[in-house]
Design a protein around this motif. Structure first.
Motif: not given
Ligand code: DGJ
Length: 734
Positions: A317, A347-348, A357, A395, A427, A463, A465, A467, A513, A515-516, A532, A535
């Motif tokens: 990331w 990751d993303d 994306r 991810w 987001r 991972k 996530d 968000n 995870c 958003s962290g 996680w 961030d």
């Molecule tokens: C939020 C995560 O906390 C980051 O580590 C990362 O994976 C991003 N999203 C990716 O969009």
């Protein structure tokens, strides 16, 4: 969660205790919770603390003090706070429950469950209180089952997992508060009169701001390694509420459970509602003692695969963000392999066909490889990983979609949305949350993971996530009269899906995870191997965030990465040695583009990875002793891990500010065997000459009374000295 229905004789496991056994003893090795369960009366709580001597138990009632309802219900004497408040089918808002039975059972993993069955005196409405203990743990899990046998629907207005009275006194609350990129800040305060509430209403991520775990120090200002402390952790991934009501009685009243705001639950005739568990623990070894209890219990019974070592990884990331392509991924795999790492996580940014994306405003839900970026697909990446001798991870963010996605184009009915309103987007100005209450959405989310793992069984790590919060109160799936179920049914749906995923794919490592650090809770970890924490990878701020996180969660689950300098969030410049020394106190990883590092920094990382592999069992399975809190503002923070056998330990020392003339405290160690001799070896050493105590042996007694004198700076060539210094010492017993 197993339903213990006292009214079902079919559960042959359950053995009924003789009803004259009115004192219910929920003891663990070092603690006791004693309940008074007289048939025909409400269940009372008499005692929680150090394991009780049988002789004291017999006269406990005569000692006076605690004799409060173990689960206060609302209606009669409504002035006091209640754990349960319901509206019965006929509109009566009062409840009055009394003990009918006590049952015990043993679960497959050896845990014992005591169930105290209570029924309303006037209504066919049952409230069963459950207490689970483990032979080798000092944690008691408590939860409640509420069963409606009335003629119509009962509405649950409040339905806490548990209640505990704590004797009024100089009781201090330790809790965590923060925000995105500054999670798990520690707050310590004496309990005020009135209500001190800790709550979450995000809907989805529940640990960015406050945390659903607390500690109560019973002997005044909290101390790390002495004093009586109660710990409480709500095991729930959704909205929660913990509050302590210090009223005009002799007690602080602790309540913890699902946040009932806008979530009243309609329980149809014959239905049972089961609350999440509240994990309680007690220690007379201070805050660290409570942490050790949570860590030990969590690793063995709560965290997915808590007995397996975690790999050292590189996550893409912060190294490349969305700029993923085959060549860059291959380079990163080669680099992490060359430094001794074991896993690479893409990751993303790897997916999307119709909508690639490339930034954060599209494509969630379209989990197909972007073949422009990755012409050889996941298989190509897996081959490269294999060639480099590392594992491969990926991810996903499966609970989400974007307005710009094929999933949303085809199924706008799957998202969370209130009727007659324009949808609220998150987001990227386009993100939407899928409605996990909907079984079709549950299938979709299951299929995302199942397809990946079936097509590419060599994927070692996911991972996962999340968000976005729930951004509007509206389920397109739930009926109009059950809209208040949204927050709870979302998580019921998520847990159902996670159960399916784990049944099909027990071995893949999954990181939570959000958003962290939005999903750091014991309610999600049964399906996840780690979380996680933030961030924010700034090593200095991580000292604080990881300190707070360690109150309730073990290092094995705490992703902790070396990132670039200047840091991407704080822009602080911190030398690699300090970044590595902080990262290697959790589950070590890297989060940067190794190609941007010079050879010297790469060597430091290589050495850190190598040293970490040697101490990994101590960090990931050892007992934590926090020694000097960064929050005390003494200029230094320090903690250590010790093996259960006390034959090996790692000591961390981080200088967190620099002023000339500074007088830092010397840090006595803890947790060692006073009579053992420990030989000191410095890890991650960068000095030109060893520390004076390098290779020397000291008794545990000396180290615990005195500690060792840490130099404030390094002995390195002049231009290499910096305002940061840190030390990691291994202490090996002979
Ligand atoms: C939020 C995560 O906390 C980051 O580590 C990362 O994976 C991003 N999203 C990716 O969009």
């Amino acid at each position: 969660m197993k339903i213990q229905d006292c009214l079902l004789p079919a559960l042959a496991l359950l053995a009924t205790l003789p009803m004259n056994a009115e004192l219910v003893d929920i003891s663990t090795a070092k603690t006791s919770l004693i309940l008074d369960a007289e048939k025909g009366s409400p269940l009372k709580v008499l005692y929680y603390g150090d394991r009780l001597d049988a002789r004291d138990k017999d006269v406990l009632r005569d000692a006076g003090g605690m004799n409060l309802n173990a689960y206060p219900v609302y209606g009669l004497y409504p002035q006091a706070e209640a754990a349960l408040s319901v509206t019965h089918a006929d509109g009566n808002r009062t409840t009055d429950v009394a003990v009918t039975d006590i049952k015990t059972s043993t679960e497959n993993n050896g845990a014992s469950v005591t169930t105290v069955c209570m029924t309303d005196k006037a209504y066919p409405f049952d409230v069963n209180l459950n207490y689970r203990t483990y032979p080798d743990q000092d944690v008691i899990e408590t939860w409640v089952e509420i069963k409606n046998r009335e003629k119509g629907t009962v509405t649950l207005n409040r339905f806490m997992s548990g209640y505990l009275p704590v004797r009024y006194g100089d009781v201090w609350l330790s809790s965590l508060y923060g925000t995105w990129a500054d999670e798990a800040n520690l707050t310590e305060e004496p309990l005020p009169h009135g209500v001190r509430m800790i709550k979450n209403k995000d809907g989805l991520r529940n640990s960015h701001t406050s945390h659903g775990e607390i500690m109560l120090s019973l002997d005044g200002k909290p101390r790390e390694n002495s004093g009586r402390v109660i710990g409480a952790a709500l095991c729930y991934p959704g909205n929660y509420k913990l509050f302590i009501d210090t009223d005009d009685t002799n007690f602080h009243h602790l309540f913890a459970g699902i946040n009932e705001e806008n979530s009243e639950y309609h329980l149809k005739k014959g239905e049972t509602f089961t609350t999440p568990e509240l994990a309680l623990t007690y220690s007379d070894e201070g805050l660290s003692g409570v942490s050790r209890n949570f860590h030990k219990w969590g690793r063995k019974y709560r965290l997915h695969a808590g007995d397996k070592e975690r790999k050292v990884l590189l996550n893409s990331w912060e190294g490349v963000y969305f700029n993923i392509n085959e060549e860059v991924m291959a380079g990163m795999m080669e680099d992490i392999a060359s430094m001794g790492g074991e896993l690479f996580v893409m990751d993303d940014g790897w997916f999307g066909d119709k909508y690639p994306r490339d930034v954060d405003n599209s494509t969630l839900g379209d989990w197909v490889v972007d073949t422009n970026k990755l012409p050889n697909g996941i298989n190509g990446l897996l081959e490269t990983a294999k060639k480099n001798g590392v594992k491969f991870g990926i991810w996903i963010e499966p609970e989400m979609t974007n307005t710009v996605s094929e999933l949303y184009e085809n199924h706008p009915e799957y998202i969370i949305k209130a009727p007659n309103r324009e949808v609220v987007k998150g987001r990227g100005g386009t993100q939407l949350v899928l409605d996990m209450a909907n079984p079709k959405v549950q299938d979709i989310v299951f299929t995302v993971v199942d397809t990946l793992m079936t097509k590419y069984p060599e994927i070692d790590y996911i991972k996962w996530d999340a968000n976005a919060p729930i951004m509007e109160h509206g389920s397109q799936y739930l009926t109009a009269d059950n809209q208040s179920h949204l927050y709870i049914d979302y998580h019921n749906g998520l847990i159902k899906t996670l159960n399916r995923i784990r049944e099909a794919h027990p071995d893949v490592t999954i990181q939570a995870c959000a958003s962290g650090g939005g999903r750091v809770n014991w309610g999600i970890l049964p399906w996840f191997d780690e979380f996680w924490c933030s961030d924010n990878n700034d090593a200095l701020q991580r000292v604080y965030m990881q300190w707070g996180t360690s109150y309730f969660f073990p290092a094995i689950a705490m992703g902790s990465h070396i990132s670039a300098s200047p840091n991407h969030q704080t822009f602080r410049r911190i030398p690699t040695k300090f970044r590595a020394d902080v990262a290697m106190s959790g589950r070590l990883g890297l989060e940067m583009q190794p190609r941007d590092m010079n050879d010297e920094d790469k060597d430091i990382c290589r050495q850190a990875i190598n040293d970490y592999k040697a101490i990994r069992p101590i960090v990931q399975f050892g007992d934590l002793y926090r020694l000097q809190s960064p929050y005390d503002k003494k200029g230094v923070a320090s903690l250590m891990y010790v093996t259960p056998e006390k034959d090996d330990a790692v000591f961390y020392w981080w200088k967190i500010e620099t002023f000339m003339g500074q007088q830092l405290p010397r840090i006595p160690m803890a947790g060692l065997d006073p009579d053992k001799m420990y030989t000191v070896t410095e890890l991650n050493r960068i000095d030109n000459e060893p520390l004076p105590f390098e290779g020397k042996s000291f008794t545990g007694r000396y180290l615990m009374s005195n500690g060792l004198e840490m130099p404030l700076t390094y002995k390195v060539d002049y231009h290499k000295n910096t305002d940061y210094s840190s030390r990691v010492l291994r202490l090996t017993a002979k």
